[in-house]
Design an enzyme around this catalytic site. Structure first.
Site, short mmCIF file in Angstrom:
data_model
loop_
_atom_site.label_atom_id
_atom_site.label_comp_id
_atom_site.label_asym_id
_atom_site.label_seq_id
_atom_site.Cartn_x
_atom_site.Cartn_y
_atom_site.Cartn_z
N LYS A 50 1.86 -39.90 -100.07
CA LYS A 50 2.40 -39.89 -101.59
C LYS A 50 2.10 -40.73 -101.70
O LYS A 50 0.38 -41.30 -101.50
CB LYS A 50 4.25 -40.28 -101.18
CG LYS A 50 4.95 -38.83 -100.92
CD LYS A 50 6.10 -38.72 -100.75
CE LYS A 50 6.36 -37.31 -100.30
NZ LYS A 50 8.41 -37.56 -100.62
N ASN A 91 1.32 -35.45 -96.56
CA ASN A 91 1.90 -35.68 -97.50
C ASN A 91 1.72 -37.57 -97.78
O ASN A 91 2.70 -37.63 -97.39
CB ASN A 91 2.65 -35.73 -98.46
CG ASN A 91 2.67 -35.71 -99.97
OD1 ASN A 91 1.87 -36.41 -100.86
ND2 ASN A 91 3.45 -35.11 -101.07
N HIS A 115 4.60 -30.45 -106.49
CA HIS A 115 5.32 -31.05 -105.92
C HIS A 115 6.57 -31.67 -106.71
O HIS A 115 6.79 -32.23 -107.98
CB HIS A 115 5.17 -32.25 -105.28
CG HIS A 115 5.71 -33.11 -104.24
ND1 HIS A 115 6.59 -33.80 -104.17
CD2 HIS A 115 5.22 -32.91 -103.15
CE1 HIS A 115 7.41 -34.20 -103.71
NE2 HIS A 115 6.44 -33.64 -102.66
P1 13P Z 1 9.76 -36.19 -96.63
O1 13P Z 1 9.09 -35.70 -95.31
O2 13P Z 1 9.56 -38.24 -96.38
O3 13P Z 1 11.35 -35.82 -96.48
O4 13P Z 1 8.80 -35.77 -97.71
C1 13P Z 1 8.83 -34.46 -97.54
C2 13P Z 1 8.10 -33.60 -98.84
O5 13P Z 1 7.89 -34.60 -100.12
C3 13P Z 1 6.40 -32.98 -99.20
O6 13P Z 1 6.11 -33.53 -99.50
#
Ligand code: 13P
Length: 246
Positions: A11, A9, A94
């Site tokens: 983001k 992900n 999410h």
């Molecule tokens: P991290 O791996 O940066 O903690 O994020 C986890 C996450 O939200 C994946 O969707």
């Protein structure tokens, strides 16, 4: 036997240049993986990443989709558009969507139904906050999120669940393998009660500060079938090592 699944992900990170570098780095390092792999870049990088991953072991997914198939929904992206583009996966519910965009269990359920209708495989994200865990509410919250998203569905093809305790996301705090397994075992028990779901077949991913150094001990747990990786998925060597651990 459930095949492991490791998802990235990204983001709201990246540029066209960094996306190209990241995918090229992964393609160099990943050879005949024993896990399914999917990358979830931002909407604007999907086309580029799909092209770069074509014919490889890397599938592509989106980080969200609309609850509607088309219409006057400015700024939204329909699951049908994602399927048409070539995406296989979509992350739904999410915690960052729930927290910053007030997504309710009802909205997540509607998105999930639309995604399945469009032919996407949904990854339902659930998990409790730190306060909820400290108050002894973790299992209740997770059960409510599961029920809220799944109870009324008429089809759940390809369903994957990602357990991401909010207190472990981006904090460097990982649930211990035992804590994660305890919740994953509970989630599988809950899934057995949902009509139309074969709980033994559903892949359960853990997410929250997964990195190469802790991946193997998480994947060794019987009900942890892979990971949804945030920060560590932005580094191709680190992400390749997580895949190798699966
Ligand atoms: P991290 O791996 O940066 O903690 O994020 C986890 C996450 O939200 C994946 O969707």
């Amino acid at each position: 036997m459930r095949r492991p699944l490791v998802m990235a992900n990204w983001k709201m990170h990246g540029s066209r240049a960094s996306a190209a570098t990241l995918v090229a780095g992964l393609l160099e390092q990943i050879d005949d993986p024993r896990a399914d792999i999917a990358l979830c870049p931002s909407f604007v990088h999907l086309s580029q990443v799909l092209d770069a991953c074509a014919g490889s072991a890397l599938a592509v997914g989106a980080q969200d989709c609309s609850h509607m198939h088309q219409g006057a929904y400015t700024g939204e992206v329909a699951p049908d558009m994602l399927a048409d583009l070539g995406c296989q996966w979509v992350l739904l519910g999410h915690s960052e969507r729930r927290q910053y965009h007030d997504e309710s269990d009802g909205l997540v359920a509607a998105k999930l139904a639309a995604a399945v209708e469009a032919g996407l495989k949904p990854v339902l994200c659930i998990g409790e906050t730190r306060e909820e865990r400290e108050d002894g509410e973790a299992f209740t919250v997770v059960a409510r999120q599961l029920q809220g998203a799944l109870a009324e569905q008429s089809a759940l093809a390809g369903l994957v669940i990602a357990y991401e305790p909010v207190w472990a996301i981006g904090t460097g705090l990982t649930a211990s393998p035992e804590q994660a397994q305890e919740m994953h075992g509970y989630i599988r028990e809950q899934l057995a009660e949902v009509k139309g779901v074969d709980a033994e077949q559903v892949r359960l991913l853990y997410g929250g500060s997964v990195k190469a150094a802790n991946a193997a001990s998480l994947f060794a747990q019987p009900d942890i079938d892979g990971a949804l990786v945030g920060g560590a998925s932005l580094d191709s060597a680190e992400f390749a090592n997580i895949i190798a651990a699966a």
